[in-house]
Design a protein around this motif. Structure first.
Motif, PDB file in Angstrom:
ATOM      1  N   PRO A 130      -6.382   9.576 104.291  1.00 23.63           N
ATOM      2  CA  PRO A 130      -6.754   9.964 105.655  1.00 23.63           C
ATOM      3  C   PRO A 130      -6.250   9.076 106.780  1.00 23.63           C
ATOM      4  CG  PRO A 130      -8.581   8.879 104.578  1.00 23.63           C
ATOM      5  CD  PRO A 130      -7.483   8.950 103.562  1.00 23.63           C
ATOM      6  N   ALA A 131      -5.518   7.989 106.473  1.00 24.71           N
ATOM      7  CA  ALA A 131      -5.036   7.112 107.539  1.00 24.71           C
ATOM      8  C   ALA A 131      -4.001   6.157 106.983  1.00 24.71           C
ATOM      9  CB  ALA A 131      -6.193   6.324 108.159  1.00 24.71           C
ATOM     10  N   ALA A 132      -3.142   5.665 107.855  1.00 25.74           N
ATOM     11  CA  ALA A 132      -2.149   4.669 107.447  1.00 25.74           C
ATOM     12  C   ALA A 132      -2.861   3.408 106.979  1.00 25.74           C
ATOM     13  CB  ALA A 132      -1.220   4.351 108.611  1.00 25.74           C
ATOM     14  N   GLY A 133      -2.425   2.853 105.854  1.00 28.40           N
ATOM     15  CA  GLY A 133      -2.993   1.612 105.354  1.00 28.40           C
ATOM     16  C   GLY A 133      -4.138   1.772 104.393  1.00 28.40           C
ATOM     17  N   LEU A 134      -4.394   2.999 103.925  1.00 26.64           N
ATOM     18  CA  LEU A 134      -5.516   3.205 103.011  1.00 26.64           C
ATOM     19  C   LEU A 134      -5.104   3.084 101.545  1.00 26.64           C
ATOM     20  CD1 LEU A 134      -7.945   5.669 104.716  1.00 26.64           C
ATOM     21  CD2 LEU A 134      -8.566   3.676 103.351  1.00 26.64           C
ATOM     22  N   THR A 135      -3.979   2.432 101.281  1.00 29.82           N
ATOM     23  CA  THR A 135      -3.713   1.922  99.939  1.00 29.82           C
ATOM     24  C   THR A 135      -3.810   0.402  99.965  1.00 29.82           C
ATOM     25  OG1 THR A 135      -1.335   2.084 100.414  1.00 29.82           O
ATOM     26  CG2 THR A 135      -2.325   3.844  99.105  1.00 29.82           C
ATOM     27  N   ILE A 136      -3.088  -0.230 100.896  1.00 23.49           N
ATOM     28  CA  ILE A 136      -3.077  -1.696 100.948  1.00 23.49           C
ATOM     29  C   ILE A 136      -4.396  -2.255 101.476  1.00 23.49           C
ATOM     30  CG2 ILE A 136      -2.027  -3.644 102.180  1.00 23.49           C
ATOM     31  CD1 ILE A 136       0.669  -2.342 101.719  1.00 23.49           C
ATOM     32  N   GLU A 153       5.665  20.540 109.643  1.00 24.92           N
ATOM     33  CA  GLU A 153       6.465  19.342 109.393  1.00 24.92           C
ATOM     34  C   GLU A 153       5.795  18.065 109.899  1.00 24.92           C
ATOM     35  OE1 GLU A 153       9.373  22.789 109.933  1.00 24.92           O
ATOM     36  OE2 GLU A 153       7.542  22.058 110.916  1.00 24.92           O
ATOM     37  N   ALA A 154       4.913  18.159 110.868  1.00 25.70           N
ATOM     38  CA  ALA A 154       4.312  16.973 111.482  1.00 25.70           C
ATOM     39  C   ALA A 154       2.977  16.592 110.861  1.00 25.70           C
ATOM     40  CB  ALA A 154       4.129  17.201 112.986  1.00 25.70           C
ATOM     41  N   ASP A 155       2.545  17.310 109.843  1.00 29.86           N
ATOM     42  CA  ASP A 155       1.282  16.986 109.188  1.00 29.86           C
ATOM     43  C   ASP A 155       1.409  15.686 108.384  1.00 29.86           C
ATOM     44  OD1 ASP A 155      -0.436  18.865 110.124  1.00 29.86           O
ATOM     45  OD2 ASP A 155      -0.337  20.189 108.388  1.00 29.86           O
ATOM     46  N   PRO A 156       0.274  15.071 108.023  1.00 30.27           N
ATOM     47  CA  PRO A 156       0.331  13.855 107.205  1.00 30.27           C
ATOM     48  C   PRO A 156       1.171  14.074 105.947  1.00 30.27           C
ATOM     49  CG  PRO A 156      -1.913  14.249 107.948  1.00 30.27           C
ATOM     50  CD  PRO A 156      -1.123  15.454 108.343  1.00 30.27           C
ATOM     51  N   SER A 168      -1.219   4.572 115.874  1.00 32.94           N
ATOM     52  CA  SER A 168      -1.463   5.076 114.519  1.00 32.94           C
ATOM     53  C   SER A 168      -2.918   5.516 114.442  1.00 32.94           C
ATOM     54  CB  SER A 168      -1.173   3.990 113.477  1.00 32.94           C
ATOM     55  OG  SER A 168      -1.361   4.497 112.168  1.00 32.94           O
ATOM     56  N   ILE A 169      -3.123   6.803 114.572  1.00 32.18           N
ATOM     57  CA  ILE A 169      -4.482   7.326 114.642  1.00 32.18           C
ATOM     58  C   ILE A 169      -4.902   7.842 113.268  1.00 32.18           C
ATOM     59  CG2 ILE A 169      -4.043   7.973 117.035  1.00 32.18           C
ATOM     60  CD1 ILE A 169      -3.956  10.852 116.211  1.00 32.18           C
ATOM     61  N   ASP A 170      -6.196   7.993 113.071  1.00 33.28           N
ATOM     62  CA  ASP A 170      -6.679   8.593 111.830  1.00 33.28           C
ATOM     63  C   ASP A 170      -6.089   9.991 111.702  1.00 33.28           C
ATOM     64  OD1 ASP A 170      -8.134   6.333 111.257  1.00 33.28           O
ATOM     65  OD2 ASP A 170     -10.021   7.114 112.045  1.00 33.28           O
ATOM     66  N   ARG A 199      -7.714   1.388 114.031  1.00 38.18           N
ATOM     67  CA  ARG A 199      -8.078   0.926 112.682  1.00 38.18           C
ATOM     68  C   ARG A 199      -6.865   0.534 111.827  1.00 38.18           C
ATOM     69  NH1 ARG A 199     -12.406   5.890 111.828  1.00 38.18           N
ATOM     70  NH2 ARG A 199     -14.144   4.934 112.955  1.00 38.18           N
ATOM     71  N   ALA A 200      -5.684   0.973 112.191  1.00 34.48           N
ATOM     72  CA  ALA A 200      -4.490   0.663 111.403  1.00 34.48           C
ATOM     73  C   ALA A 200      -3.772  -0.545 111.978  1.00 34.48           C
ATOM     74  CB  ALA A 200      -3.550   1.877 111.374  1.00 34.48           C
ATOM     75  N   LEU A 201      -3.413  -1.482 111.104  1.00 35.59           N
ATOM     76  CA  LEU A 201      -2.715  -2.696 111.516  1.00 35.59           C
ATOM     77  C   LEU A 201      -1.478  -2.888 110.647  1.00 35.59           C
ATOM     78  CD1 LEU A 201      -6.079  -3.515 111.291  1.00 35.59           C
ATOM     79  CD2 LEU A 201      -5.175  -5.290 112.801  1.00 35.59           C
ATOM     80  N   ARG A 202      -0.483  -3.613 111.174  1.00 33.60           N
ATOM     81  CA  ARG A 202       0.713  -3.896 110.395  1.00 33.60           C
ATOM     82  C   ARG A 202       1.053  -5.384 110.495  1.00 33.60           C
ATOM     83  NH1 ARG A 202       4.369  -0.392 114.422  1.00 33.60           N
ATOM     84  NH2 ARG A 202       4.426  -1.802 116.203  1.00 33.60           N
ATOM     85  N   PRO A 203       1.696  -5.930 109.469  1.00 31.92           N
ATOM     86  CA  PRO A 203       2.048  -7.348 109.506  1.00 31.92           C
ATOM     87  C   PRO A 203       3.123  -7.607 110.562  1.00 31.92           C
ATOM     88  CG  PRO A 203       2.248  -6.430 107.281  1.00 31.92           C
ATOM     89  CD  PRO A 203       2.100  -5.279 108.222  1.00 31.92           C
TER      90      PRO A 203
END
Length: 564
Positions: free
Chosen positions: A542-548, A364-367, A115-117, A130-134
């Motif tokens: 800009p990255a996965a996890g930038l709400t939580i 289709e592959a954009d964020p 999971s990249i920026d 930088r992205a982590l998951r439970p």
């Protein structure tokens, strides 16, 4: 009216509210967490639970080289509306927050190395780290009653209640040709069937946001925090301009809850608030063009209303009003429909997105933020516009499509019968079924097939960036992991809508999560975190996890400010 006392009152039981409750209770404060619905977890419980945490312990153990300066530079590069002081507070404290959570609760995070920026060419971007998951957990082992926990979206579970963890996806995609993957999935199915046979309402194995909420809840309650469901906050109390508690109603009586150190608002934002949607979602003028992934019974703007009634300032300067996501609607029993988020299927080879003219309209592959922003832009100019994901038989067997799983668990007939999935022998017949121009659709498929052969998409650049390719198929036989032909019938389509996972406009706060008034001064005793607070990233995603990630970090900072 009943009088009660505590040290800290918290409105909302998602990641922000429970992190604040865990932090304050661990320090010995008397904590009351108020949840207006019967279920704990809010939007977090429906999410993947990912958190963007630069310089985490997990990244260090993986040998990731990163700096706070680079992470801050990246956040400031993605939007000119990023607040530097809040961004710096986030970067400085996210790793400390996560270390605290893991030390004081059963929550455990793992690094998601692929999971990249999202904007990998911008200054400060990191190609994973930088992205982590439970980690998945067992609700029964945590002592959590599944009846209390808000379930994941129905469309993201299988067999009526089996958890599909993000870490399981590679097994589902490869089980057709990998005996080891088939065996692992078979064992999970057997365990799920055993849980149901024992009378559980759904899988005891929980993952993503469900695992995060359950772990935070277990930690907070063990530390002494009280979590009250079916209790609605109705009014903030003030003494000499300081917030000193709130009035709430538990369905039976009104409670005047005095909070010695103040109130933290973490009620979930305003995705379902009528006035906010009218102002923030111009594409949804007829109330039928937007499908939020947030719960309709929680994200109703309660925190914003409570704060504004005592003079809080609302920050509506974000470039986007919400964290956008494309959504499809999956029919369920009882004539309801469950939203399904399209995070990664769009990037796979052999899948294209078209609008109601039958033409591709974006990469289709954009964020998902950018993909959906293009849907919204189209809808604003053409209110009747609609959107579809289209693929051929080879792609749907290998990857599935939306809520339709890949083979061999690919029960396409059920999805065709309920109208979610449309099927036709030829592209021309499919165009008639979804009411788009047949020549345009055939041409879009032909151009994608040509692009797959060369490895380059001349129309929208699908698969050109590292982020694009990270969501493609690394085992794909072609030169580009995101590009595949759309040529082998029968052909399939599902309809998508613009949607969101959280609002970005919110209360103006400072780096300690204190709510500010219209003059920029803190309202003493009032804090906000999660979607009740304005986004730290200026309206970009800009990255996965930038709400939580920010939700938990600023909730931790709010509680620590109260402790001090």
């Amino acid at each position: 009216m009943r009088e009660e006392n505590c040290d800290v009152a918290i409105v909302g039981s998602g990641a922000a509210g429970l992190t604040a409750g865990l932090t304050a209770a661990t320090a010995g404060l008397r904590v009351e967490v108020l949840e207006k619905t019967p279920l704990i977890g809010g939007t977090t419980a429906r999410s993947e639970g990912m958190a963007w945490v630069p310089l985490s312990r997990q990244a260090g153990e993986a040998g990731i080289v990163d700096t706070k300066a680079a992470a801050l530079l990246y956040l400031q590069s993605v939007s000119d509306r990023t607040y530097p002081d809040k961004a710096r507070a986030y970067i400085d404290n996210a790793e400390r927050m996560l270390a605290f959570v893991e030390a004081n609760s059963p929550v455990r995070y793992e690094l998601v190395s692929n999971s990249i920026d999202y904007y990998d060419t911008l200054p400060g971007a990191l190609n994973g780290g930088r992205a982590l998951r439970p980690l998945p957990a067992n609700a029964r082992s945590l002592g959590i009653d599944l009846e209390r926990l808000r379930p994941p979206l129905a469309a993201t579970m299988i067999f009526g209640g089996m958890t599909v963890a993000p870490s399981d996806l590679s097994d589902y995609f490869s089980m057709r040709h990998s005996p080891h993957a088939w065996l692992r999935i078979s064992r999970r199915v057997a365990a799920y069937l055993l849980h149901r046979a024992r009378g559980l309402p759904r899988d005891a194995r929980i993952a993503g946001g469900n695992a995060l909420v359950a772990g935070l809840l277990a930690g907070a309650e063990r530390a002494g925090a009280s979590i009250r469901t079916n209790t609605r906050a109705e009014r903030l109390l003030r003494t000499n301009a300081q917030v000193t508690g709130l009035e709430c109603h538990d369905g039976t009586e009104t409670i005047r809850l005095q909070a010695r150190y103040g109130v933290i608002l973490a009620a979930g934002g305003a995705s379902w608030d009528t006035s906010a949607r009218s102002a923030w979602f111009p594409h949804d003028a007829n109330r039928s063009a937007h499908e939020s992934l947030t719960p309709s019974d929680t994200a109703t703007g309660d925190g914003l209303d409570l704060a504004r009634a005592v003079g809080a300032a609302l920050d509506e300067t974000a470039t986007h009003a919400a964290a956008w996501s494309p959504v499809s609607l999956v029919p369920q029993r009882g004539q309801t429909r469950s939203p399904f988020p399209h995070y990664i299927d769009r990037a796979k080879p052999g899948i294209i997105a078209v609008d109601d003219t039958g033409r591709r309209f974006t990469n289709e592959a954009d964020p998902y933020q950018d993909f959906t922003a293009n849907m919204i832009e189209t809808t604003v100019s053409r209110p009747a516009a609609c959107f579809f994901l289209v693929c051929d038989s080879a792609a749907i067997r290998r990857y599935g499509l939306g809520a339709v799983p890949p083979s061999p668990g690919n029960n396409r007939r059920r999805f065709i019968r309920n109208g979610y999935l449309m099927k036709a022998r030829t592209l021309r017949e499919l165009a008639a079924a979804i009411d788009v121009d047949a020549d345009n659709l055939i041409e879009a498929a032909r151009r994608m097939s040509d692009a797959a052969a060369t490895g380059a998409d001349p129309d929208f650049g699908k698969g050109a960036s590292d982020y694009n390719r990270s969501n493609g198929d690394p085992a794909w036989r072609g030169p580009n992991p995101c590009l595949g032909p759309v040529e082998s019938g029968p052909f399939y389509a599902i309809r998508m809508f613009p949607g969101d996972i959280a609002t970005f406009h919110g209360l103006r706060t400072d780096p300690s999560a204190r709510v500010l008034d219209e003059t920029g001064n803190p309202i003493q005793g009032l804090y906000a975190a999660g979607s009740d607070a304005a986004t730290v990233a200026g309206g970009s995603y800009p990255a996965a996890g930038l709400t939580i990630g920010p939700a938990m970090t600023f909730a931790w900072l709010a509680a620590r400010d109260m402790i001090r």
